[in-house]
Design an enzyme around this catalytic site. Structure first.
Site, PDB file in Angstrom:
ATOM      1  CG  HIS A  10     -56.047 -29.135  38.406  1.00 31.05           C
ATOM      2  ND1 HIS A  10     -56.170 -30.459  38.565  1.00 31.05           N
ATOM      3  CD2 HIS A  10     -55.766 -29.246  36.930  1.00 31.05           C
ATOM      4  CE1 HIS A  10     -56.278 -31.331  37.596  1.00 31.05           C
ATOM      5  NE2 HIS A  10     -56.214 -30.521  36.521  1.00 31.05           N
ATOM      6  CD  GLU A  83     -55.579 -29.560  30.276  1.00 32.45           C
ATOM      7  OE1 GLU A  83     -54.827 -28.612  29.414  1.00 32.45           O
ATOM      8  OE2 GLU A  83     -54.838 -30.258  30.854  1.00 32.45           O
TER       9      GLU A  83
END
Length: 211
Positions: A10, A83
């Site tokens: 990202h 994550e």
């Protein structure tokens, strides 16, 4: 023809800049991160992706959405692409973590956080599930996070855990490309898309620096 996967980290967030452990915290892209996502999308669209899948956290989803807007594809969401959970460390800076948990910091094992082996397993299995839906010459773009992608890639490549640290981190909106071969997966590119720069990630200090 062989199936390929682009593992796209990202774009930048405010917590990345502040070197805070993000983990499962749902932090949005900052202005620079939005621009990074647009730039990455303009490059990756030329590869003609077949499908896009993203973590359910908005920093990854918005990064994948930038590519979706250019390609006309939808963005599928998979929570297993999140994550690495940071437990007690989420929201804290590197300096705060090092001061409060020197032993755990040295091992990069957050109290209440996820073990690296668990993250590697869930991310690699998620990628395998989505790849299985591709045609033989398909290209899957996975929008996810720094530590999650590095660990998932290491597992896909079949590296033993003691060698996972040999694989460097991913900068914001950089990507790695894997190709499925007769003997398994191979790494074609790693941390591509930018000139060398510091990596700010939730990964181990030696791999980079907020996911």
């Amino acid at each position: 023809m062989r199936r390929r996967v682009v593992c796209l980290r990202h774009g930048q967030t405010r917590w990345n800049v502040e070197q805070r452990f993000q983990g499962h915290s749902d932090i949005p892209l900052d202005v620079a991160g939005v621009a990074q996502a647009a730039r990455a999308a303009s490059l990756l669209a030329a590869l003609g992706p077949t499908a896009i899948v993203s973590s359910d956290l908005q920093r990854a989803y918005d990064t994948g959405s930038a590519l979706a807007r250019l390609t006309g594809l939808g963005v599928q969401v998979d929570k297993d692409l999140r994550e690495r959970g940071g437990g007690a460390w989420e929201g804290l800076t590197r300096a705060e973590i090092a001061a409060g948990w020197p032993t755990e910091y040295a091992a990069w094992e957050a109290p209440g956080g996820e073990a690296v082996a668990d993250v590697a397993e869930r991310v690699s299995e998620a990628i395998r599930r989505w790849v299985a839906q591709l045609p033989d010459d398909g290209l899957l773009v996975v929008a996810s996070h720094g530590a999650a992608l590095r660990l998932g890639i290491a597992r896909l490549l079949g590296l033993p855990e003691e060698l996972w640290s040999a694989l460097g981190g991913l900068a914001n909106c950089s990507w790695s490309v894997l190709e499925e071969g007769r003997r398994g997966w191979r790494l074609l590119e790693h941390n591509a898309g930018t000139l060398p720069e510091p990596v700010i990630s939730d990964d181990r200090p030696e791999a980079g620096n907020g996911g």
